[in-house]
Write an enzyme that holds these catalytic residues in place. Structure first.
Site, PDB file in Angstrom:
ATOM      1  N   SER A 260       0.831  -1.203   0.000  1.00 39.28           N
ATOM      2  CA  SER A 260       0.000   0.000   0.000  1.00 39.28           C
ATOM      3  C   SER A 260       0.863   1.249   0.000  1.00 39.28           C
ATOM      4  O   SER A 260       1.969   1.259   0.562  1.00 39.28           O
ATOM      5  CB  SER A 260      -0.864  -0.034   1.256  1.00 39.28           C
ATOM      6  OG  SER A 260      -1.464   1.217   1.472  1.00 39.28           O
TER       7      SER A 260
ATOM      8  N   TYR B 140      -2.057  -1.803  11.064  1.00 40.84           N
ATOM      9  CA  TYR B 140      -2.344  -2.226   9.685  1.00 40.84           C
ATOM     10  C   TYR B 140      -1.220  -1.771   8.748  1.00 40.84           C
ATOM     11  O   TYR B 140      -0.649  -2.561   7.992  1.00 40.84           O
ATOM     12  CB  TYR B 140      -3.688  -1.650   9.203  1.00 40.84           C
ATOM     13  CG  TYR B 140      -3.794  -1.632   7.704  1.00 40.84           C
ATOM     14  CD1 TYR B 140      -4.039  -2.797   6.990  1.00 40.84           C
ATOM     15  CD2 TYR B 140      -3.581  -0.446   6.971  1.00 40.84           C
ATOM     16  CE1 TYR B 140      -4.082  -2.788   5.610  1.00 40.84           C
ATOM     17  CE2 TYR B 140      -3.632  -0.434   5.594  1.00 40.84           C
ATOM     18  CZ  TYR B 140      -3.881  -1.601   4.913  1.00 40.84           C
ATOM     19  OH  TYR B 140      -3.902  -1.599   3.542  1.00 40.84           O
TER      20      TYR B 140
ATOM     21  N   LYS C  28       1.966  -3.893   6.417  1.00 41.98           N
ATOM     22  CA  LYS C  28       2.376  -3.764   5.012  1.00 41.98           C
ATOM     23  C   LYS C  28       3.887  -3.522   4.929  1.00 41.98           C
ATOM     24  O   LYS C  28       4.578  -4.112   4.093  1.00 41.98           O
ATOM     25  CB  LYS C  28       1.600  -2.635   4.329  1.00 41.98           C
ATOM     26  CG  LYS C  28       0.116  -2.915   4.192  1.00 41.98           C
ATOM     27  CD  LYS C  28      -0.150  -4.161   3.350  1.00 41.98           C
ATOM     28  CE  LYS C  28      -1.600  -4.589   3.327  1.00 41.98           C
ATOM     29  NZ  LYS C  28      -1.830  -5.908   2.737  1.00 41.98           N
TER      30      LYS C  28
HETATM   31  C1  UD1 Z   1      -7.174   4.485   3.444  1.00 44.18           C
HETATM   32  C2  UD1 Z   1      -6.461   3.868   4.610  1.00 44.18           C
HETATM   33  C3  UD1 Z   1      -5.059   3.473   4.190  1.00 44.18           C
HETATM   34  C4  UD1 Z   1      -5.115   2.568   2.975  1.00 44.18           C
HETATM   35  C5  UD1 Z   1      -5.822   3.343   1.868  1.00 44.18           C
HETATM   36  C6  UD1 Z   1      -5.929   2.590   0.572  1.00 44.18           C
HETATM   37  C7  UD1 Z   1      -7.399   5.038   6.558  1.00 44.18           C
HETATM   38  C8  UD1 Z   1      -7.130   6.050   7.630  1.00 44.18           C
HETATM   39  N1  UD1 Z   1      -6.394   4.827   5.686  1.00 44.18           N
HETATM   40  O1  UD1 Z   1      -6.521   5.668   3.119  1.00 44.18           O
HETATM   41  O2  UD1 Z   1      -4.393   2.834   5.232  1.00 44.18           O
HETATM   42  O3  UD1 Z   1      -3.838   2.219   2.572  1.00 44.18           O
HETATM   43  O4  UD1 Z   1      -7.148   3.657   2.301  1.00 44.18           O
HETATM   44  O5  UD1 Z   1      -6.930   1.619   0.631  1.00 44.18           O
HETATM   45  O6  UD1 Z   1      -8.449   4.420   6.491  1.00 44.18           O
HETATM   46  N2  UD1 Z   1     -12.862  10.949   3.393  1.00 44.18           N
HETATM   47  C9  UD1 Z   1     -13.868  11.832   3.745  1.00 44.18           C
HETATM   48  N3  UD1 Z   1     -15.030  11.315   4.251  1.00 44.18           N
HETATM   49  C10 UD1 Z   1     -15.233   9.965   4.435  1.00 44.18           C
HETATM   50  C11 UD1 Z   1     -14.198   9.081   4.061  1.00 44.18           C
HETATM   51  C12 UD1 Z   1     -13.023   9.610   3.554  1.00 44.18           C
HETATM   52  O7  UD1 Z   1     -13.735  13.043   3.618  1.00 44.18           O
HETATM   53  O8  UD1 Z   1     -16.300   9.570   4.913  1.00 44.18           O
HETATM   54  C13 UD1 Z   1     -11.616  11.498   2.828  1.00 44.18           C
HETATM   55  C14 UD1 Z   1     -10.387  11.190   3.669  1.00 44.18           C
HETATM   56  O9  UD1 Z   1     -10.155  12.196   4.596  1.00 44.18           O
HETATM   57  C15 UD1 Z   1      -9.306  11.106   2.587  1.00 44.18           C
HETATM   58  C16 UD1 Z   1     -10.044  10.608   1.338  1.00 44.18           C
HETATM   59  O10 UD1 Z   1     -11.427  10.865   1.596  1.00 44.18           O
HETATM   60  O11 UD1 Z   1      -8.833  12.373   2.328  1.00 44.18           O
HETATM   61  C17 UD1 Z   1      -9.843   9.158   1.087  1.00 44.18           C
HETATM   62  O12 UD1 Z   1     -10.144   8.433   2.260  1.00 44.18           O
HETATM   63  P1  UD1 Z   1     -10.110   6.833   2.330  1.00 44.18           P
HETATM   64  O13 UD1 Z   1     -10.960   6.271   1.254  1.00 44.18           O
HETATM   65  O14 UD1 Z   1     -10.414   6.437   3.728  1.00 44.18           O
HETATM   66  O15 UD1 Z   1      -8.606   6.464   1.937  1.00 44.18           O
HETATM   67  P2  UD1 Z   1      -7.221   6.946   2.623  1.00 44.18           P
HETATM   68  O16 UD1 Z   1      -7.457   7.788   3.782  1.00 44.18           O
HETATM   69  O17 UD1 Z   1      -6.381   7.472   1.524  1.00 44.18           O
END
Ligand code: UD1
Length: 338
Positions: free
Chosen positions: A125, A150, A154
């Site tokens: 990842s 987690y 990785k």
């Molecule tokens: C997540 C995982 C990471 C993993 C990656 C790829 C977490 C903290 N991290 O990262 O370990 O390697 O996926 O699968 O879960 N967001 C919102 N509202 C929401 C959900 C997300 O604003 O309800 C935003 C988050 O702040 C972020 C973006 O959307 O900026 C993507 O979020 P997410 O899909 O959870 O992925 P990552 O945080 O990049």
């Protein structure tokens, strides 16, 4: 050629099984069904016209892993997806994550070391980079201290494979560092099935769009980015699945100059949370109900891939733009709610 896909009923695993079968590989899936359902096999069969072999097996049971490799001595390659992946849960239950993600990896590698030749692809990842100092992120960017157990599994997983490759010339391995996978198969037969409230952005958006969730919380709009929301590299799951097949073929064809390699798998393009919401609104024709709330602890500002190495050495490039990936996610959401 027979390929073992662990976690082959999961989101990325099932799409990879489809691409492997499309390329003529024979696939055997191991899955414990802890986070996936057996009827995913029907979806794979509907798309490819071929039902993969399936063994319901818990990889933590070392004897069963040994027994599997005895029964399937003709397996020439392994794509290892099976792992726990909820960041928050890993903080609460670190030992569960170390046992599930590290213990099982060690058992599989031990079996592969007994073979004359074996190819191994590992699900890593972009989380290993943490908040990288430079964008886009190249593979030689430093690995930062993990934010969660987690993420640590990785990093440790990569190190375990690297160390094993040093003493096992028969073993060839590639770690693929995924950026943010999204979308579903264009057939609508397989896709992401989050259990409970989704933690990831795209399934939360589509569930809000369909009315299952009332409102999306946008975690922070005061980041140092053009619109203030975080930037990620969203890659279509079918593109990601294809990257596994080309990586595996590189190893099977002996085209890898070293027996352990690492590749970024992303699109190379960063999208902000608001841009992802706009993409949803374009493809669905719906307004999304969202509200900006506080930052989510542990989130980084920005992460997107430099994909030059994968483009040049694997001959692989992400083909689908964000809107097309989003459309597939939306079609899938509507289908499963039906
Ligand atoms: C997540 C995982 C990471 C993993 C990656 C790829 C977490 C903290 N991290 O990262 O370990 O390697 O996926 O699968 O879960 N967001 C919102 N509202 C929401 C959900 C997300 O604003 O309800 C935003 C988050 O702040 C972020 C973006 O959307 O900026 C993507 O979020 P997410 O899909 O959870 O992925 P990552 O945080 O990049």
């Amino acid at each position: 050629m027979k390929i073992l896909v662990t976690g082959g009923l999961g989101f990325i695993g099932s799409h990879t099984v489809v691409e492997l079968q499309n390329r003529g590989f024979e696939v055997v899936i191991i899955d414990d069904c802890s986070n996936a359902q057996e009827d995913v096999l029907d979806g794979i069969t509907a798309i490819t016209g071929k039902r993969p072999l399936f063994e319901k097996l818990d990889l933590k049971e070392k004897n069963k892993v040994e027994d599997f490799f005895k029964r399937y001595a003709d397996v020439v390659g392994v794509i290892h997806f099976a792992a726990s992946k909820a960041v928050g849960e890993s903080v609460e239950k670190p030992l569960l994550y170390y046992e599930n993600n590290i213990g099982t990896l060690v058992y599989i590698l031990k079996e592969l070391c007994k073979k004359n030749k074996a190819s191994f692809i590992f699900s890593s990842s972009c989380t290993v980079y943490g908040q990288a100092d430079k964008m886009p992120i190249t593979e030689d960017a430093p690995v930062k201290e993990a934010e969660s157990p987690y993420g640590n599994t990785k990093q440790m997983g990569e190190e375990i494979i690297r160390d094993t490759c040093k003493i096992a010339p028969n073993l060839n391995a590639i770690a693929l560092r995924y950026f943010n996978p999204m979308g579903a198969h264009p057939s609508g037969e397989i896709g992401e099935l989050p259990i409970g409230v989704p933690q990831n952005l795209v399934p939360f958006i589509t569930q809000t769009g369909i009315g299952l969730r009332e409102q999306l919380s946008v975690f922070g709009d005061d980041y140092p980015t053009p619109d203030g929301t975080c930037i990620r590299d969203y890659i279509y799951v079918v593109d990601l699945a294809k990257a596994h097949v080309v990586a595996l073929e590189r190893l099977l064809d002996g085209k890898n100059p070293q027996n352990y390699e690492v590749f970024n798998v992303g699109t190379g393009k960063g999208s902000s949370v608001l841009e992802v919401i706009q993409s949803f609104e374009r493809v669905s024709g719906k307004k999304l109900n969202y509200k900006v709330v506080d930052r989510r602890p542990g989130d980084i500002t920005s992460a997107y891939a430099d994909t030059t190495k994968a483009n040049e050495e694997l001959g692989w490039k992400a083909e689908y733009p964000l809107d097309e990936a989003m459309e597939s996610a939306w079609v899938w959401e509507q289908k499963i709610r039906d």
